[in-house]
Design an enzyme around this catalytic site. Structure first.
Site, PDB file in Angstrom:
ATOM      1  N   TRP A 275      35.136  52.599 111.688  1.00 36.26           N
ATOM      2  CA  TRP A 275      34.826  54.033 111.633  1.00 36.26           C
ATOM      3  C   TRP A 275      36.073  54.884 111.833  1.00 36.26           C
ATOM      4  O   TRP A 275      36.972  54.503 112.590  1.00 36.26           O
ATOM      5  CB  TRP A 275      33.825  54.332 112.750  1.00 36.26           C
ATOM      6  N   ASP A 278      38.221  62.348 113.568  1.00 32.60           N
ATOM      7  CA  ASP A 278      39.302  63.338 113.507  1.00 32.60           C
ATOM      8  C   ASP A 278      40.676  62.765 113.138  1.00 32.60           C
ATOM      9  O   ASP A 278      41.108  61.764 113.711  1.00 32.60           O
ATOM     10  CB  ASP A 278      39.517  63.998 114.876  1.00 32.60           C
ATOM     11  N   GLN A 294      41.020  59.154 114.926  1.00 35.99           N
ATOM     12  CA  GLN A 294      39.987  58.640 115.810  1.00 35.99           C
ATOM     13  C   GLN A 294      39.337  57.448 115.121  1.00 35.99           C
ATOM     14  O   GLN A 294      38.880  57.552 113.980  1.00 35.99           O
ATOM     15  CB  GLN A 294      38.945  59.729 116.093  1.00 35.99           C
ATOM     16  N   TRP A 302      30.508  55.567 115.237  1.00 33.46           N
ATOM     17  CA  TRP A 302      31.426  56.105 116.238  1.00 33.46           C
ATOM     18  C   TRP A 302      31.415  55.219 117.483  1.00 33.46           C
ATOM     19  O   TRP A 302      30.385  54.663 117.839  1.00 33.46           O
ATOM     20  CB  TRP A 302      30.975  57.526 116.586  1.00 33.46           C
ATOM     21  N   PHE A 335      40.787  59.977 123.002  1.00 37.39           N
ATOM     22  CA  PHE A 335      40.239  61.021 122.139  1.00 37.39           C
ATOM     23  C   PHE A 335      41.381  61.766 121.434  1.00 37.39           C
ATOM     24  O   PHE A 335      42.554  61.444 121.576  1.00 37.39           O
ATOM     25  CB  PHE A 335      39.371  61.982 122.968  1.00 37.39           C
ATOM     26  N   ASP A 395      41.402  67.537 123.352  1.00 43.69           N
ATOM     27  CA  ASP A 395      42.049  67.740 122.056  1.00 43.69           C
ATOM     28  C   ASP A 395      43.306  68.615 122.125  1.00 43.69           C
ATOM     29  O   ASP A 395      43.379  69.687 121.514  1.00 43.69           O
ATOM     30  CB  ASP A 395      41.063  68.340 121.024  1.00 43.69           C
ATOM     31  N   GLU A 443      36.378  72.793 120.168  1.00 46.74           N
ATOM     32  CA  GLU A 443      37.029  71.500 119.861  1.00 46.74           C
ATOM     33  C   GLU A 443      38.205  71.616 118.883  1.00 46.74           C
ATOM     34  O   GLU A 443      38.202  72.420 117.969  1.00 46.74           O
ATOM     35  CB  GLU A 443      36.071  70.484 119.201  1.00 46.74           C
TER      36      GLU A 443
HETATM   37  C1  FRU Z   1      35.573  66.075 117.378  1.00 46.00           C
HETATM   38  C2  FRU Z   1      35.612  65.232 118.625  1.00 46.00           C
HETATM   39  C3  FRU Z   1      36.742  65.644 119.518  1.00 46.00           C
HETATM   40  C4  FRU Z   1      36.995  64.409 120.319  1.00 46.00           C
HETATM   41  C5  FRU Z   1      36.764  63.342 119.295  1.00 46.00           C
HETATM   42  C6  FRU Z   1      36.171  62.085 119.832  1.00 46.00           C
HETATM   43  O1  FRU Z   1      35.033  65.407 116.300  1.00 46.00           O
HETATM   44  O2  FRU Z   1      34.389  65.310 119.303  1.00 46.00           O
HETATM   45  O3  FRU Z   1      36.482  66.786 120.280  1.00 46.00           O
HETATM   46  O4  FRU Z   1      38.287  64.373 120.832  1.00 46.00           O
HETATM   47  O5  FRU Z   1      35.878  63.873 118.342  1.00 46.00           O
HETATM   48  O6  FRU Z   1      36.096  61.106 118.849  1.00 46.00           O
END
Ligand code: FRU
Length: 685
Positions: A275, A278, A294, A302, A335, A395, A443
């Protein structure tokens, strides 16, 4: 119940049946009473609660909504008991009968369990063989209003064996670069630990498949060549069978050639396995564009957040490199974050001749953390003073503020119900000073300066967050002062975008996550949007940001089709990926429709609206003309209206052999000014 049927059911060995994993936004068909369970599953720890851990995935039942004082119940729809064992993860208060989980058959409680006054969820469960074939309900209760007056539950699974059983173990001598792990989406998530020399080196959750894997995930074990790795998984017996299925190899294991899978996007970035969400750490350095992201290396959904890594010299062809950031430990995930080149070595992290790269990311267990790389992003080290900022948020976006010669961190921050971006400054990327906040952004912030109409003396600052909506304004290094309302450029499947730090020629190149582009059955999932170049242009509405695919994409153009000599629009066949440019005068037409590979891109001349599927954007003709650019790929269509004044990203799985395209004018005349169509070759070739 008939004894033969009972025996037949119990003799049947089958896949585990997941009754609930609480990954959805709401409780679905479950019934809630009272306030303790909130309106849907919690995403981990609730405000003022001690850290909740051990649950799998993102969501769980957590009756701490409203604190210990609140009460309530959560009841499943009726289901049939079809396996010997009913398992679940449980944490929270130890108040038998008041905080816990019950199994009811014929309306009577036949099994019950409570927590251990501990926020860590552990596997528990019941042997329910005697009820095989009977209809039951599960009831989760919180009737205690004092200390530890809450319960946490996750992963209610029927299986042939208890999940409480001890770990299954397999020792493997590591001879080849990769361990291959069989995965099937939808199976219960199990925690798998890999230890070398007694130390846990990898620790993650995985839907381990004892048979019929959907794909093979991999663990890169090159670092421990020749040593013995212990694989340890908790769960029912078939987890042990799955461990026996683990193999080693020189290459990734799969039935299709890598990047040659039938649904693999041809011109969009996807991860070879697992998967992605971001984009992270986007930075240009020594001729390479770095795209971190990510990443769940071990699943199609996820989870297990790592930073994956790919580099490109042209924004078109990507080479995937080993994972850049591993989670510090299970439950402390890596993250989103960003990266910069510390050309002046303000951080003192530089060790060799090359400039040092410095990254910032959210460690979910610690706070905002700094990492650095002295080998062009290949390997990263943690700064010993981490975390550098501790707050409720995530973030971090690093940038250099040239005028004040300092570093800035724009970071998502939650204060009470407010969703803000906080700005911190630093001379050295290590010590940070809070400066200000701005409300109304959620975010993944990005912040940069853009020249207006190409004139650097007329530049403006742009602040945006995950949904891509932006405000223009000024930024003095401490505070962002907007001078207008939020504007929308991107519509549809576009989220958490970032722009490259230090891109050459002052280009501002953005890549978003095309959130919701699912690739069922594939060994990977989700794609990035096409890289676009952002500009600030004067329009009839004032200064607006525009986005167009980077010019490098044109290198993939192959066969070209265009208007016939008598001015008729081409139609017929295009490549699986294609690039279409079109301009027309809406004239008297009601609608102009471009059909590409089964998807309609519609310009509605009455509403002055561009749309595809359920994604729509306002778009008025300029000088009577509408211009469209359409990029189609196996899993998506991106549409740019009037030279990027609006951008639409639409998830759409094309039918493999549907390679048709055609232009249709409805309800009047719409003279076509130009129409050019190119097949695009695969970027993975
Ligand atoms: C946005 C988010 C971020 C976080 C990440 C986790 O899509 O929720 O805020 O850092 O994805 O995967």
């Amino acid at each position: 119940m008939n004894i033969l049927l009972t025996l037949a059911l119990l003799a049947s060995t089958g896949d585990d049946l997941v009754l609930a994993d609480f990954e959805g936004r709401d409780y679905g068909a479950w019934t809630v009473t009272g306030a303790a369970f909130g309106s849907g599953p919690a995403r981990g720890t609730l405000p003022n609660q001690m850290p909740v851990s051990g649950f799998l995935g993102k969501g769980l039942v957590n009756s701490y909504a409203g604190g210990d004082a609140s009460v309530g119940t959560l009841t499943s729809p009726p289901f049939v008991l079809e396996r010997r064992s009913l398992n679940f993860q449980i944490g929270g208060g130890r108040h038998p009968g008041e905080t816990g989980i019950n199994l009811l058959v014929d309306g009577k409680i036949v099994r019950t369990a409570t927590g251990r006054d501990d926020e860590r969820l552990e596997w528990d469960g019941w042997d329910v063989a005697e009820f095989a074939g009977r209809t039951a309900v599960v009831e989760i209760v919180d009737r205690h209003t004092g200390g530890w007056g809450h319960v946490c539950i996750d992963q209610i699974v029927q299986s042939d064996a208890s999940m409480k059983s001890g770990p299954q173990i397999r020792d493997v001598t590591l001879e080849l670069p990769f361990l291959h792990l069989p995965v099937r989406t939808g199976l219960p998530k199990r925690r798998l630990q890999v230890s070398v020399g007694g130390a846990v080196v990898r620790d993650f959750e995985i839907e381990l498949a004892a048979r019929d894997p959907q794909f093979w995930a991999f663990v890169d074990v090159r670092a421990w060549k020749g040593q013995t790795a212990r694989l340890e998984v908790r769960g029912p017996a078939d987890a042990g069978t799955a461990l026996e299925a683990v193999t080693q190899g020189d290459e990734l294991r799969g039935t299709d050639p890598l990047y040659g899978e039938p649904s693999r996007p041809l011109i969009h970035f996807t991860s070879r396995r697992g998967w992605l969400n971001d984009p992270n750490g986007m930075v240009y350095h020594q001729g390479e564009y770095h795209l971190f992201y990510q990443h769940n290396p071990y699943g199609w959904g996820w989870g297990n957040m790592h930073w994956g890594h790919a580099v490109s010299r042209d924004l078109v062809r990507w080479e995937e490199l080993p994972i850049a950031l591993y989670p510090a430990r299970f439950g402390d995930w890596a993250f989103s974050g960003s990266a910069v080149v510390d050309a002046g070595n303000t951080s003192g992290f530089k060790t060799g001749a090359e400039d040092v790269l410095v990254g910032a990311y959210t460690s979910t267990g610690r706070g905002e953390c700094i990492v650095y790389s002295n080998d062009r992003g290949r390997t990263w080290s943690e700064y010993s003073g981490n975390p550098v900022v501790k707050h409720q948020g995530r973030d971090p976006r690093l940038l250099r503020h040239a005028a004040t010669k300092q570093w800035v961190m724009a970071v998502y921050h939650e204060s009470g119900k407010k969703q803000e971006i906080a700005f911190h400054t630093s001379p050295d990327l290590k010590t940070w000073t809070f400066q200000s906040t701005i409300d109304g952004f959620y975010e993944c912030p990005d912040l940069f300066e853009l020249a207006a109409d190409g004139d650097a003396s007329q530049s403006r600052w742009v602040l945006l967050a995950a949904d891509g909506r932006y405000r223009l304004g000024s930024f003095d290094g401490r505070e962002f002062k907007p001078d207008g309302p939020k504007q929308t450029l991107w519509h549809g499947n576009f989220y958490a975008a970032q722009t490259f730090s230090h891109a050459p020629d002052n280009r501002r190149i953005q890549i978003g996550w095309a959130r919701g582009t699912d690739f069922p059955g594939m060994p990977f999932n989700q794609q990035m949007n096409i890289p676009v170049e952002l500009r600030l242009r004067s329009t009839e509405d004032g200064l607006r940001m525009t986005a167009l695919p980077v010019r490098e994409i044109e290198r993939l153009r192959e066969r070209k089709q265009t208007l016939t000599p008598d001015g008729a629009a081409p139609s017929g066949r295009i490549g699986e990926a294609a690039d279409l440019e079109l301009s027309f005068r809406p004239g008297t037409a009601e609608r102009v429709v471009l059909d590409v590979r089964g998807l309609a891109v519609v310009y509605d001349a009455r509403k002055k609206e561009l749309s595809s599927k359920r994604t729509a954007a306002p778009l008025a003709p300029i000088g009577g003309v509408v211009r469209l650019r359409v990029l189609v790929d196996r899993g998506s269509v991106e549409i740019f209206g009037n030279d990027g004044r609006v951008a639409l990203s639409v998830a759409s799985m094309a039918v493999r052999d549907n390679l048709s395209f055609a232009l249709r004018v409805e309800g009047g005349e719409a003279p076509i000014e130009s129409f050019e169509v190119w097949d695009l070759q695969s970027a993975w070739k």
